[in-house]
Design a protein around this motif. Structure first.
Motif, mmCIF file in Angstrom:
data_model
loop_
_atom_site.group_PDB
_atom_site.id
_atom_site.type_symbol
_atom_site.label_atom_id
_atom_site.label_comp_id
_atom_site.label_asym_id
_atom_site.label_seq_id
_atom_site.Cartn_x
_atom_site.Cartn_y
_atom_site.Cartn_z
ATOM 1 N N LYS A 235 0.820 -1.208 0.000
ATOM 2 C CA LYS A 235 0.000 0.000 0.000
ATOM 3 C C LYS A 235 0.854 1.258 0.000
ATOM 4 C CE LYS A 235 -3.938 -2.142 2.350
ATOM 5 N NZ LYS A 235 -4.770 -2.148 3.582
ATOM 6 N N ARG A 240 -0.389 3.512 -3.185
ATOM 7 C CA ARG A 240 -0.666 4.948 -3.085
ATOM 8 C C ARG A 240 -0.463 5.681 -4.402
ATOM 9 N NH1 ARG A 240 3.899 8.111 0.351
ATOM 10 N NH2 ARG A 240 2.574 9.822 -0.369
ATOM 11 N N TYR A 241 0.247 5.043 -5.330
ATOM 12 C CA TYR A 241 0.501 5.658 -6.639
ATOM 13 C C TYR A 241 -0.313 5.030 -7.767
ATOM 14 C CZ TYR A 241 4.592 7.546 -4.239
ATOM 15 O OH TYR A 241 5.419 8.194 -3.353
ATOM 16 N N HIS A 243 -2.969 2.280 -7.332
ATOM 17 C CA HIS A 243 -4.190 1.519 -7.067
ATOM 18 C C HIS A 243 -5.420 2.331 -7.463
ATOM 19 C CE1 HIS A 243 -6.530 -1.684 -5.235
ATOM 20 N NE2 HIS A 243 -7.301 -0.757 -4.696
ATOM 21 N N TRP A 245 -8.000 4.738 -8.994
ATOM 22 C CA TRP A 245 -7.931 6.052 -9.637
ATOM 23 C C TRP A 245 -6.571 6.713 -9.476
ATOM 24 C CZ3 TRP A 245 -6.699 10.125 -6.493
ATOM 25 C CH2 TRP A 245 -6.881 9.938 -5.106
ATOM 26 N N ARG A 246 -5.796 6.277 -8.479
ATOM 27 C CA ARG A 246 -4.484 6.885 -8.243
ATOM 28 C C ARG A 246 -3.544 6.675 -9.423
ATOM 29 N NH1 ARG A 246 -6.280 4.736 -3.511
ATOM 30 N NH2 ARG A 246 -6.358 6.123 -1.691
ATOM 31 N N LYS A 247 -3.737 5.561 -10.127
ATOM 32 C CA LYS A 247 -2.907 5.288 -11.303
ATOM 33 C C LYS A 247 -3.046 6.405 -12.329
ATOM 34 C CE LYS A 247 -4.352 2.308 -14.397
ATOM 35 N NZ LYS A 247 -4.645 1.042 -15.121
ATOM 36 N N HIS A 248 -4.260 6.808 -12.598
ATOM 37 C CA HIS A 248 -4.508 7.844 -13.601
ATOM 38 C C HIS A 248 -3.928 9.186 -13.156
ATOM 39 C CE1 HIS A 248 -7.081 4.992 -15.641
ATOM 40 N NE2 HIS A 248 -7.728 4.786 -14.510
ATOM 41 N N ARG A 249 -4.042 9.490 -11.868
ATOM 42 C CA ARG A 249 -3.470 10.731 -11.357
ATOM 43 C C ARG A 249 -1.955 10.748 -11.522
ATOM 44 N NH1 ARG A 249 -3.715 11.577 -5.025
ATOM 45 N NH2 ARG A 249 -2.199 9.879 -5.234
ATOM 46 N N THR A 250 -1.308 9.637 -11.168
ATOM 47 C CA THR A 250 0.149 9.543 -11.252
ATOM 48 C C THR A 250 0.630 9.665 -12.693
ATOM 49 O OG1 THR A 250 0.240 8.112 -9.290
ATOM 50 C CG2 THR A 250 2.146 8.078 -10.762
ATOM 51 N N LYS A 253 -0.145 13.230 -14.394
ATOM 52 C CA LYS A 253 0.733 14.282 -13.887
ATOM 53 C C LYS A 253 2.050 14.306 -14.661
ATOM 54 C CE LYS A 253 2.967 15.878 -9.621
ATOM 55 N NZ LYS A 253 3.176 15.572 -8.170
#
Length: 267
Positions: A235, A240-241, A243, A245-250, A253
Motif C-alpha cells: 500500500k 498509493r501511486y 491503485h 484512480w491513483r494510477k490515472h493521477r500519477t 501528472k
C-alpha cells in the motif's frame, strides 16, 4: 541511508518493499526517469547508467537491485541481533534471481500506446542532448545513453524481441502458479524476499491493464495477488501511486509535464 528511486521504476519498488518489510529507515530521493531527472548531472555523475535505484549507506553505494535487497536483509539481521541462519535460503535467492532475469523494459514499452511512448522517447532524447551541452565533460556518457535510446526504438520494431520477453514472463508466472497451488506465498507460508521481488512484476501487469490476460487466468496467482495487495508495504510503495484512480493521477501528472516541457522546448 539514502535511496534514489521512483514509483515508475520496477526495481525501485522491489527495494522499497524490502525496506518497508524489514522496517529500515532511509532518506528518500525521487528521481523521475520519465521526465529525465536521472540525467541531471548531479545524479548522472554518481550513476552514469542512469538506472534506478541507487542505494547509499555512508561510503557504500549499490546499484544492483538484488545486492541492495540482500544488503538490507543483512542490516535488518544485525539490527535484530540474529545470526546468519536467519538470512534467505538458497531457494529464496534462486527465485529472486530468476525473477530479476526478466527485463520488463521491452514488454512494458510494447504495451504502451505508440503515441505516448514516442512522445516520451523524443522528450528524453532532448533532455540528454541538453544535459550533454551543459556538461561537456560527461558528453561521452550522455552519448551512450542517446545511442541506447535509438537502439531501444529499433528493437521495439523487432517482433521477436517482444515475443522472447513475453515467453520469459509466461514461464515465471506459470511456475509461480504451480508453487502457489501448494503454499500461501512463493516459498512457503511466510512472505519472503522472493515475494518482495515478484509483487512489483504483478503490479506492472495491473498498471498496463493486463491483469485479465496474465493474472486472472491463473487462479492461484490471482488469489495471491489479492492477498499481497493488503500488505502495508504494498500500500505504501505501490498502492498509493497506482491503485485504482491513483494510477490515472500519477500517470497524467507526468504526461502533462512532458507535454508542456516539450511544447516549450524546456529540457
Amino acid at each position: 541511508m539514502q535511496l534514489y528511486h521512483h514509483p515508475y521504476s520496477l526495481d525501485s519498488q522491489k527495494v522499497r518493499i524490502a525496506l518497508e518489510e524489514k522496517n529500515i529507515d532511509y532518506t528518500s530521493f525521487h528521481v523521475n526517469p520519465i521526465t529525465g531527472k536521472n540525467f541531471e548531472s548531479r545524479f548522472f555523475r554518481k550513476n552514469p547508467s542512469a538506472k534506478l535505484p541507487v542505494f547509499q549507506n555512508g561510503s557504500h553505494i549499490f546499484y544492483d537491485t538484488i545486492e541492495i535487497i540482500q544488503y538490507i536483509e543483512r542490516i535488518a539481521m544485525v539490527s535484530s541481533g540474529f545470526d546468519e541462519s536467519t538470512l534467505s535460503s538458497g531457494e529464496i535467492v534462486e527465485w529472486m534471481y530468476e525473477i530479476q532475469r526478466w527485463n520488463p523494459k521491452f514488454f512494458t514499452l510494447s504495451n504502451i500506446p505508440p503515441k505516448y511512448r514516442l512522445s516520451v522517447s523524443k522528450f528524453l532524447r532532448g533532455v540528454i542532448i541538453a544535459r550533454m551541452a551543459e556538461c561537456p565533460e560527461l558528453a561521452s556518457s550522455y552519448h551512450l545513453k542517446l545511442k541506447e535510446a535509438y537502439e531501444t526504438e529499433d528493437k521495439l520494431r523487432d517482433p521477436q524481441v517482444i515475443v522472447r520477453s513475453e515467453e520469459q514472463l509466461e514461464r515465471i508466472l506459470d511456475e509461480a502458479e504451480r508453487k502457489l497451488s501448494e503454499r500461501k506465498y512463493l516459498i512457503g507460508e511466510e512472505f519472503t524476499l522472493a515475494d518482495v521481488v515478484f509483487v512489483p512484476v504483478l503490479s506492472r501487469l495491473a498498471v498496463l491493464n493486463l491483469e485479465e490476460k496474465y493474472i486472472e487466468t491463473r487462479p492461484n496467482l490471482n488469489e495471491y495477488w489479492n492477498l499481497v495487495q493488503t500488505r502495508p508495504s504494498y500500500k505504501k510503495v505501490i498502492g498509493r501511486y497506482f491503485h485504482g484512480w491513483r494510477k490515472h493521477r500519477t500517470l497524467l501528472k507526468t504526461w502533462y509535464f512532458v507535454q508542456i516541457r516539450s511544447l516549450l522546448k524546456q529540457y
